[in-house]
Design a protein around this motif. Sequence first.
Motif, PDB file in Angstrom:
ATOM      1  N   ALA A 119     130.003  25.553  46.206  1.00 32.88           N
ATOM      2  CA  ALA A 119     131.714  25.585  46.343  1.00 32.88           C
ATOM      3  C   ALA A 119     132.016  26.310  47.445  1.00 32.88           C
ATOM      4  CB  ALA A 119     132.217  25.813  45.052  1.00 32.88           C
ATOM      5  N   ALA A 120     131.355  27.532  47.668  1.00 29.24           N
ATOM      6  CA  ALA A 120     131.984  28.420  48.632  1.00 29.24           C
ATOM      7  C   ALA A 120     131.591  27.935  50.056  1.00 29.24           C
ATOM      8  CB  ALA A 120     131.356  30.046  48.357  1.00 29.24           C
ATOM      9  N   ALA A 121     130.458  27.156  50.150  1.00 26.72           N
ATOM     10  CA  ALA A 121     130.152  26.717  51.380  1.00 26.72           C
ATOM     11  C   ALA A 121     130.940  25.541  51.854  1.00 26.72           C
ATOM     12  CB  ALA A 121     128.568  26.271  51.447  1.00 26.72           C
ATOM     13  N   VAL A 122     131.332  24.624  50.836  1.00 25.78           N
ATOM     14  CA  VAL A 122     132.196  23.514  50.886  1.00 25.78           C
ATOM     15  C   VAL A 122     133.476  24.093  51.732  1.00 25.78           C
ATOM     16  CG1 VAL A 122     133.519  21.829  49.951  1.00 25.78           C
ATOM     17  CG2 VAL A 122     130.951  22.077  49.369  1.00 25.78           C
ATOM     18  N   ASN A 141     127.551  23.860  56.730  1.00 19.93           N
ATOM     19  CA  ASN A 141     126.573  22.741  56.223  1.00 19.93           C
ATOM     20  C   ASN A 141     125.221  23.286  55.957  1.00 19.93           C
ATOM     21  OD1 ASN A 141     126.058  19.812  55.609  1.00 19.93           O
ATOM     22  ND2 ASN A 141     125.209  19.749  57.637  1.00 19.93           N
ATOM     23  N   ILE A 142     124.659  23.979  56.874  1.00 21.08           N
ATOM     24  CA  ILE A 142     123.401  24.594  56.645  1.00 21.08           C
ATOM     25  C   ILE A 142     123.233  25.234  55.287  1.00 21.08           C
ATOM     26  CG2 ILE A 142     121.560  25.958  57.348  1.00 21.08           C
ATOM     27  CD1 ILE A 142     121.393  23.368  58.661  1.00 21.08           C
ATOM     28  N   HIS A 143     124.269  26.064  55.212  1.00 21.27           N
ATOM     29  CA  HIS A 143     124.474  26.929  53.898  1.00 21.27           C
ATOM     30  C   HIS A 143     124.606  26.304  52.680  1.00 21.27           C
ATOM     31  CE1 HIS A 143     126.185  30.847  56.456  1.00 21.27           C
ATOM     32  NE2 HIS A 143     124.740  30.416  56.492  1.00 21.27           N
ATOM     33  N   PHE A 144     125.301  25.165  52.865  1.00 22.07           N
ATOM     34  CA  PHE A 144     125.296  24.247  51.633  1.00 22.07           C
ATOM     35  C   PHE A 144     124.091  23.786  51.016  1.00 22.07           C
ATOM     36  CE2 PHE A 144     125.495  20.120  49.725  1.00 22.07           C
ATOM     37  CZ  PHE A 144     126.608  20.184  48.837  1.00 22.07           C
ATOM     38  N   HIS A 145     123.355  23.181  52.146  1.00 18.59           N
ATOM     39  CA  HIS A 145     122.012  22.807  51.492  1.00 18.59           C
ATOM     40  C   HIS A 145     121.108  23.990  51.465  1.00 18.59           C
ATOM     41  CE1 HIS A 145     122.599  18.816  52.672  1.00 18.59           C
ATOM     42  NE2 HIS A 145     123.412  19.113  53.328  1.00 18.59           N
ATOM     43  N   ASP A 177     128.281  16.907  70.916  1.00 16.62           N
ATOM     44  CA  ASP A 177     129.788  16.619  70.167  1.00 16.62           C
ATOM     45  C   ASP A 177     129.555  17.218  68.866  1.00 16.62           C
ATOM     46  OD1 ASP A 177     132.024  15.735  69.323  1.00 16.62           O
ATOM     47  OD2 ASP A 177     131.896  13.824  69.673  1.00 16.62           O
ATOM     48  N   PRO A 178     129.587  18.347  68.414  1.00 15.73           N
ATOM     49  CA  PRO A 178     129.107  18.800  67.136  1.00 15.73           C
ATOM     50  C   PRO A 178     130.253  18.253  66.250  1.00 15.73           C
ATOM     51  CG  PRO A 178     130.162  20.483  68.588  1.00 15.73           C
ATOM     52  CD  PRO A 178     129.607  19.505  69.301  1.00 15.73           C
ATOM     53  N   ARG A 179     131.546  18.119  66.466  1.00 14.56           N
ATOM     54  CA  ARG A 179     132.389  17.294  65.641  1.00 14.56           C
ATOM     55  C   ARG A 179     131.986  16.072  65.031  1.00 14.56           C
ATOM     56  NH1 ARG A 179     138.974  16.814  65.906  1.00 14.56           N
ATOM     57  NH2 ARG A 179     139.183  15.673  63.906  1.00 14.56           N
ATOM     58  N   ARG A 180     131.604  15.256  66.021  1.00 14.25           N
ATOM     59  CA  ARG A 180     130.891  13.851  65.626  1.00 14.25           C
ATOM     60  C   ARG A 180     130.025  13.744  64.530  1.00 14.25           C
ATOM     61  NH1 ARG A 180     127.454   9.873  68.002  1.00 14.25           N
ATOM     62  NH2 ARG A 180     127.819   7.909  67.279  1.00 14.25           N
ATOM     63  N   LEU A 181     128.996  15.035  64.921  1.00 12.95           N
ATOM     64  CA  LEU A 181     127.810  15.020  64.029  1.00 12.95           C
ATOM     65  C   LEU A 181     128.072  15.528  62.634  1.00 12.95           C
ATOM     66  CD1 LEU A 181     124.774  15.084  63.951  1.00 12.95           C
ATOM     67  CD2 LEU A 181     124.659  17.449  64.976  1.00 12.95           C
ATOM     68  N   HIS A 182     129.048  16.558  62.518  1.00 18.16           N
ATOM     69  CA  HIS A 182     129.210  17.245  61.471  1.00 18.16           C
ATOM     70  C   HIS A 182     130.398  16.893  60.658  1.00 18.16           C
ATOM     71  CE1 HIS A 182     126.013  19.984  62.633  1.00 18.16           C
ATOM     72  NE2 HIS A 182     126.746  20.621  63.718  1.00 18.16           N
ATOM     73  N   GLU A 183     131.583  16.284  61.052  1.00 13.25           N
ATOM     74  CA  GLU A 183     132.650  15.987  60.375  1.00 13.25           C
ATOM     75  C   GLU A 183     132.318  15.227  59.097  1.00 13.25           C
ATOM     76  OE1 GLU A 183     137.231  15.185  61.300  1.00 13.25           O
ATOM     77  OE2 GLU A 183     135.783  14.238  62.588  1.00 13.25           O
ATOM     78  N   PRO A 184     131.420  14.027  59.361  1.00 12.47           N
ATOM     79  CA  PRO A 184     131.495  12.998  58.015  1.00 12.47           C
ATOM     80  C   PRO A 184     130.762  13.859  56.972  1.00 12.47           C
ATOM     81  CG  PRO A 184     130.586  12.270  60.264  1.00 12.47           C
ATOM     82  CD  PRO A 184     130.596  13.576  60.363  1.00 12.47           C
ATOM     83  N   TYR A 185     130.139  14.694  57.148  1.00  6.16           N
ATOM     84  CA  TYR A 185     129.248  15.413  56.033  1.00  6.16           C
ATOM     85  C   TYR A 185     130.371  16.480  54.991  1.00  6.16           C
ATOM     86  CZ  TYR A 185     125.845  12.788  58.200  1.00  6.16           C
ATOM     87  OH  TYR A 185     125.304  11.619  58.720  1.00  6.16           O
ATOM     88  N   LEU A 186     131.407  16.708  55.865  1.00  2.40           N
ATOM     89  CA  LEU A 186     132.124  17.608  54.927  1.00  2.40           C
ATOM     90  C   LEU A 186     132.702  17.103  53.512  1.00  2.40           C
ATOM     91  CD1 LEU A 186     134.661  18.921  57.736  1.00  2.40           C
ATOM     92  CD2 LEU A 186     133.313  20.271  56.616  1.00  2.40           C
ATOM     93  N   ALA A 187     133.209  15.670  53.560  1.00  2.00           N
ATOM     94  CA  ALA A 187     133.350  14.877  52.396  1.00  2.00           C
ATOM     95  C   ALA A 187     132.073  14.766  51.647  1.00  2.00           C
ATOM     96  CB  ALA A 187     133.952  13.673  52.796  1.00  2.00           C
ATOM     97  N   ARG A 188     131.037  14.638  52.453  1.00  2.00           N
ATOM     98  CA  ARG A 188     129.670  14.298  51.225  1.00  2.00           C
ATOM     99  C   ARG A 188     129.320  15.535  50.680  1.00  2.00           C
ATOM    100  NH1 ARG A 188     125.955   9.829  54.307  1.00  2.00           N
ATOM    101  NH2 ARG A 188     127.381   8.268  54.535  1.00  2.00           N
ATOM    102  N   ASN A 189     129.421  16.586  51.470  1.00  2.00           N
ATOM    103  CA  ASN A 189     128.939  17.816  50.564  1.00  2.00           C
ATOM    104  C   ASN A 189     129.916  18.007  49.355  1.00  2.00           C
ATOM    105  OD1 ASN A 189     127.019  18.305  52.440  1.00  2.00           O
ATOM    106  ND2 ASN A 189     128.359  20.002  53.818  1.00  2.00           N
ATOM    107  N   ARG A 190     131.325  17.640  49.377  1.00  2.00           N
ATOM    108  CA  ARG A 190     132.182  17.946  48.420  1.00  2.00           C
ATOM    109  C   ARG A 190     131.930  17.122  47.240  1.00  2.00           C
ATOM    110  NH1 ARG A 190     136.284  17.585  51.179  1.00  2.00           N
ATOM    111  NH2 ARG A 190     136.867  15.301  50.766  1.00  2.00           N
ATOM    112  N   GLN A 191     131.492  15.647  47.580  1.00  2.08           N
ATOM    113  CA  GLN A 191     131.130  14.744  46.703  1.00  2.08           C
ATOM    114  C   GLN A 191     129.887  15.374  45.992  1.00  2.08           C
ATOM    115  OE1 GLN A 191     130.682  11.252  49.164  1.00  2.08           O
ATOM    116  NE2 GLN A 191     132.716  10.731  49.285  1.00  2.08           N
ATOM    117  N   ILE A 192     128.945  15.770  46.535  1.00  7.78           N
ATOM    118  CA  ILE A 192     127.638  16.366  45.791  1.00  7.78           C
ATOM    119  C   ILE A 192     128.058  17.276  44.924  1.00  7.78           C
ATOM    120  CG2 ILE A 192     125.284  17.411  46.246  1.00  7.78           C
ATOM    121  CD1 ILE A 192     125.205  15.886  48.903  1.00  7.78           C
TER     122      ILE A 192
END
Length: 231
Positions: A119-122, A141-145, A177-192
Amino acid sequence: MAEQLTGLADDRALLGRTSTAERVSDILRSRIADGYFPPGTRLSEDSIGGALGVSRNTLREAFRLLTHERLLVHELNRGVFVRVLTVEDVEDIYRTRALVECAVVRGLGEPPYAVQDLAAAVTAGQTAALEDDWKAVGTANIHFHRELVALAGSERTDELMRSVFAELRLAFHVVDDPRRLHEPYLARNRQILQALQARDKEGAEKLLQIYLADSLERVVEVYQRRVGEGE
């Protein structure tokens, strides 16, 4: 290079009086993962050894350890360089991630699960996104995983995946373009996270499987383009 060496000099205090190659490798691994030494950078023994205040032999042993972890590569008569991954390397990293991370979730015991660090990583990722710091989003994101893997309670698995995640960061540093790479996984981390909070490990595993497959496709697409441009 001067800026990077100044940062290394700041790390010198971490070595204390019991300097070891393992501690030097820990420092360099973190610096490589954070992008201070991007892929393809030649690492100078004299400059880095001087910044850290360690002997040439100690530094060479640290280089050897990181070469074994596939973060560095030694080129004959040229020196030691931060490794530039191939597309095949990236694909293998994701195969390893899928095998380990999904197995960790599948093997979780009885709920509730200790997901406070997840949760803290999210939260850290969401905060970094609001600050438009997409490099920090990638770090979160790396910290989450990493925390997801830690749910297994296995030091050996943690150590294995520490190297895998460090290699993954080498690929991230090539992306323009790190935003394009990482942004979609903010919501996915939260879903997991929410699935695990709801005690639904089967649902969390399915989300993770789709997540990793989509992430591999996206990273390979971007990576092929960037590496091709550099050729």
